[in-house]
Design an enzyme around this catalytic site. Structure first.
Site, short mmCIF file in Angstrom:
data_model
loop_
_atom_site.label_atom_id
_atom_site.label_comp_id
_atom_site.label_asym_id
_atom_site.label_seq_id
_atom_site.Cartn_x
_atom_site.Cartn_y
_atom_site.Cartn_z
N HIS A 541 0.88 -1.01 -0.08
CA HIS A 541 0.12 0.01 -0.06
C HIS A 541 0.70 1.30 -0.05
CE1 HIS A 541 -3.59 -2.11 2.14
NE2 HIS A 541 -3.66 -2.59 0.76
N HIS A 584 -7.55 0.00 2.37
CA HIS A 584 -6.94 -0.65 1.19
C HIS A 584 -6.72 0.32 0.25
CE1 HIS A 584 -6.62 -4.75 3.00
NE2 HIS A 584 -7.25 -4.05 3.94
C1 FAD Z 1 -0.50 -7.90 -4.15
C2 FAD Z 1 -1.33 -6.75 -3.81
C3 FAD Z 1 -2.21 -6.87 -3.07
C4 FAD Z 1 -3.17 -5.65 -2.77
N1 FAD Z 1 -4.42 -6.02 -2.38
C5 FAD Z 1 -5.12 -4.78 -2.22
C6 FAD Z 1 -6.75 -5.09 -2.19
O1 FAD Z 1 -7.03 -6.13 -2.03
N2 FAD Z 1 -7.44 -4.03 -2.10
C7 FAD Z 1 -7.00 -2.76 -2.25
O2 FAD Z 1 -7.85 -2.00 -2.29
N3 FAD Z 1 -5.78 -2.53 -2.69
C8 FAD Z 1 -4.91 -3.62 -2.91
N4 FAD Z 1 -3.44 -3.37 -3.16
C9 FAD Z 1 -3.01 -1.89 -3.37
C10 FAD Z 1 -3.49 -1.31 -4.76
O3 FAD Z 1 -3.86 -2.44 -5.68
C11 FAD Z 1 -2.81 -0.26 -5.27
O4 FAD Z 1 -2.44 0.68 -4.25
C12 FAD Z 1 -3.40 0.65 -6.40
O5 FAD Z 1 -3.83 -0.61 -7.54
C13 FAD Z 1 -2.09 1.13 -6.80
O6 FAD Z 1 -2.71 1.94 -8.30
P1 FAD Z 1 -1.47 2.83 -8.92
O7 FAD Z 1 -2.49 3.36 -10.35
O8 FAD Z 1 -1.00 3.82 -8.19
O9 FAD Z 1 -0.35 1.88 -9.66
P2 FAD Z 1 -0.57 0.52 -10.29
O10 FAD Z 1 -1.71 -0.12 -10.64
O11 FAD Z 1 0.48 -0.32 -9.80
O12 FAD Z 1 -0.13 1.00 -11.61
C14 FAD Z 1 1.13 1.45 -12.13
C15 FAD Z 1 1.35 0.98 -13.67
O13 FAD Z 1 2.46 1.64 -14.09
C16 FAD Z 1 3.25 0.88 -14.87
N5 FAD Z 1 4.80 1.24 -14.83
C17 FAD Z 1 5.56 1.14 -13.75
N6 FAD Z 1 6.63 1.78 -14.58
C18 FAD Z 1 6.61 2.10 -15.73
C19 FAD Z 1 7.49 2.45 -16.64
N7 FAD Z 1 8.41 2.99 -16.46
N8 FAD Z 1 6.81 2.64 -18.07
C20 FAD Z 1 5.57 2.37 -18.28
N9 FAD Z 1 4.71 1.70 -17.25
C21 FAD Z 1 5.36 1.72 -16.04
C22 FAD Z 1 3.12 -0.65 -13.89
O14 FAD Z 1 3.50 -1.83 -14.78
C23 FAD Z 1 1.49 -0.52 -13.62
O15 FAD Z 1 0.96 -1.25 -14.63
C24 FAD Z 1 -2.55 -4.43 -3.30
C25 FAD Z 1 -1.48 -4.30 -4.13
C26 FAD Z 1 -0.97 -5.45 -4.32
C27 FAD Z 1 0.47 -5.35 -5.04
#
Ligand code: FAD
Length: 604
Positions: A541, A584
């Protein structure tokens, strides 16, 4: 099929989004709703969109997180206060990002936690805004009256969305021990949560999951925001495209630099794509700072030793990392009372049978983790006065540090807010997640377990994430900062003791054979702390590494998500969270993506 390099390289788009994850795809869909704008998403991971993908099956949770086909598998730097242990940290590396690999839990933070963002200097970022966009994202299907009776909890329909793209529901397969554990919690003084999705999640509750009620498969950013829009001529998505840096127009170190494009690597070849309006970085809390730093935005001390020319000095980039953390207490269940638990999936034949059943929308593979407790520290210590004493000591410690003048800008305000939230006991800094089964380690065949995951949701410790190389393929150095502040270790210690007391409370007590982890030989606070240091895990998180705060508080983006010193670069993902929330984090990421789309459409 997403697009090919021919559709992208050397072309120009109005908006280029770096990272097709949770927030990135929500943002892309919002921007592409206007058919006169051209939107490009560059995602480092593959598509993984086939219906047979293991991503789609909710249980057992976490099966894909160690596989590089779906996830980044990082390791933290050796953690000084965890006896030098390196902590494994995964993130989604696929279209949909972490929403594709997470445990599907759908919940909302307490209203006051989000209101704190506005109080820290971000006008408009409050609970009202959060609730509006969380509802806009969600399409909630209520459970049957029988299921509601089993859970003894009626959903507050007005707190849910009804026609958003993301499908949520309660699972049809239920761990029968959940109700027993809910009763034990109430017997230990934890009330039933008043309105888990309406800003008051404090107490015990059964939570919904991001699962499509028609297919019992995962509903996530790619199914909710990409697939319904994939035929749109104005939306392009290129997978396996690693964004390296933002390309700037002018060669001066101005305070108003303008992005002209994005450099990325596809199939080992570097390309540039041109941008007419804006670049938005949505690479998640562990990768967004890397893109900023490789673009010359960050601290001189990080950039110059690597030969990166500083363009905008923003010392907050990659700093102020905030994370939750957890430790488990596992009980073996008495065989005579054994419940079906996730341990059954250790038997390959059983797992195969369940996956077959899942295709018919039956069986345990459609289950999700459902049973939670969010409590303030004051409800978690044996008596409230112990918590009052701990918090008072922490206040004294912080006030001394403030007087010494050694705190980095912005930390004082965050810490004072955290203290206030704990003192008023309206947040859920102590969370218990009920896992029906052993969590980590090998189950003994034929035995059933339940694990109470104690998750600390308001840590005072701060970490960092920074580049160590100019090569975008080299992982950044991740310091989770665990227990840099001693209070956090005390908090987790109290939570382990609380989880153990829960195991001694009826009716849970009667179904337990014995505590297997940490085990009966761990009794003193010192022994508990030793156990915590050996086993503490990240909850995935991580937030706040490109934080939305005033610039003089070490902020990286302003309240319109624009990176300070740039004309047209924004960050829209979980890294902008001004102060961590007791929840979460996926709902927060979807909200940020949705809000960003509206801000950008209005502004450009
Ligand atoms: C194993 C796990 C379990 C979790 N369980 C829960 C849950 O049950 N419920 C909940 O609410 N939250 C949960 N979370 C947390 C939640 O999923 C995340 O906080 C949230 O999805 C993050 O969203 P984001 O858009 O910030 O990043 P992300 O969804 O991680 O998106 C970032 C994206 O950028 C891409 N990226 C990274 N670097 C580059 C680059 N240089 N060039 C191009 N693309 C790139 C990545 O591949 C990824 O697709 C969990 C997370 C994980 C990892």
């Amino acid at each position: 099929m997403a697009n090919s390099i021919k559709d992208v390289a050397d072309h120009a788009f109005d908006y280029v989004i770096a990272g097709g994850g949770t927030a990135g795809l929500a943002l892309a869909a919002g921007l592409a709703a206007n058919s006169s704008t051209q939107v490009l998403v560059l995602e480092a991971g593959p598509e993984n969109l086939e219906e047979s993908s293991p991503i789609r099956i909710p249980a057992p949770p976490g099966v894909v997180i160690n596989d590089p086909k779906y996830a980044w598998v990082f390791k933290s730097s050796p953690q000084k206060h965890l006896e030098g242990r390196e902590v494994v940290v995964q993130r989604g590396r696929t279209l949909g990002g972490s929403s594709a690999v997470n445990f599907t839990v759908w919940n909302h933070p307490p209203a006051g936690d989000v209101d704190a963002w506005e109080k820290l200097g971000n006008p408009g970022w409050n609970w009202e805004l959060f609730q509006k966009y969380a509802k806009k994202a969600e399409s909630f299907t209520s459970s049957s009256p029988e299921r509601q009776a089993l859970y003894r909890q009626e959903p507050h329909l007005s707190s849910h969305g009804v026609d958003g793209p993301l499908k949520t529901k309660f699972p049809d397969w239920v761990f029968k021990g959940d109700v027993i554990i809910q009763d034990a919690m109430q017997n230990l003084g934890i009330p039933v949560a008043k309105d888990p999705y309406g800003g008051d999640p404090i107490g015990t509750s059964m939570l919904a999951a991001c699962v499509d009620p028609r297919t019992h498969t995962r509903s996530y950013a790619a199914t909710a925001y990409y697939l319904p829009n994939k035929e749109k001529a104005n939306l392009k998505v290129l997978c396996n495209a690693i964004v390296e840096r933002v390309v700037f127009n002018d060669q001066h170190n101005d305070e108003n630099v303008e992005a002209s494009g994005v450099q990325f690597i596809h199939d080992g070849v570097k390309h540039v794509v041109h941008v007419r309006k804006e670049v938005v970085i949505c690479a998640g809390a562990l990768k967004t700072p890397q893109i900023l730093e490789l673009s010359g935005i960050g601290s001189r001390d990080i950039l110059e030793p690597l030969g990166i020319k500083p363009r905008i000095i923003l010392p907050g980039v990659g700093e102020n990392l905030q994370e939750h953390a957890f430790c488990g207490v596992t009980f073996e269940l008495q065989s005579k009372n054994a419940f079906e638990t996730l341990d059954l999936f250790n038997d390959k034949a059983f797992a195969a049978e369940q996956h077959k059943l899942h295709k018919e929308q039956k069986g345990m593979a459609a289950m999700t983790i459902t049973n939670f407790c969010f409590a303030p520290l004051k409800s978690t210590t044996e008596t409230p006065s112990e918590a009052v004493k701990l918090i008072a000591l922490q206040r004294q410690n912080i006030e001394e540090r403030i007087r010494s003048g050694t705190l980095p800008p912005g930390l004082k305000e965050q810490w004072m807010m955290q203290l206030e939230r704990m003192e008023e006991a309206k947040s859920g800094e102590c969370e218990i997640v009920i896992i029906p089964g052993l969590f980590g380690g090998a189950a003994e065949p034929g035995k059933a377990y339940v694990t109470l995951i104690a998750s600390a949701n308001s840590m005072f410790s701060r970490g960092s994430v920074h580049v160590t190389s100019c090569d975008p393929n080299v992982d950044p150095a991740i310091d989770l900062g665990y227990f840099a502040e001693e209070f956090d270790l005390k908090l987790v210690t109290e939570m382990i003791k609380f989880a153990r007391r829960l195991g001694e409370t009826e009716p849970l007590k009667s179904i337990i054979a014995k505590e297997t982890v940490p085990g009966s030989n761990v009794t003193t606070d010192e022994q508990i702390q030793d156990y915590i240091k050996r086993t503490l895990s990240s909850t995935y998180h991580t937030v706040s590494t490109a934080v939305m705060l005033p610039r003089d508080m070490n902020g990286v983006v302003d309240s319109k998500l624009r990176v300070y010193g740039t004309k047209n670069v924004r960050v829209a993902d979980i890294s902008i969270v001004p102060l961590h929330v007791a929840a979460h984090t996926q709902s927060t990421a979807y909200v940020i993506g949705g809000v960003a789309a509206d801000i950008i459409m209005k502004d450009t």
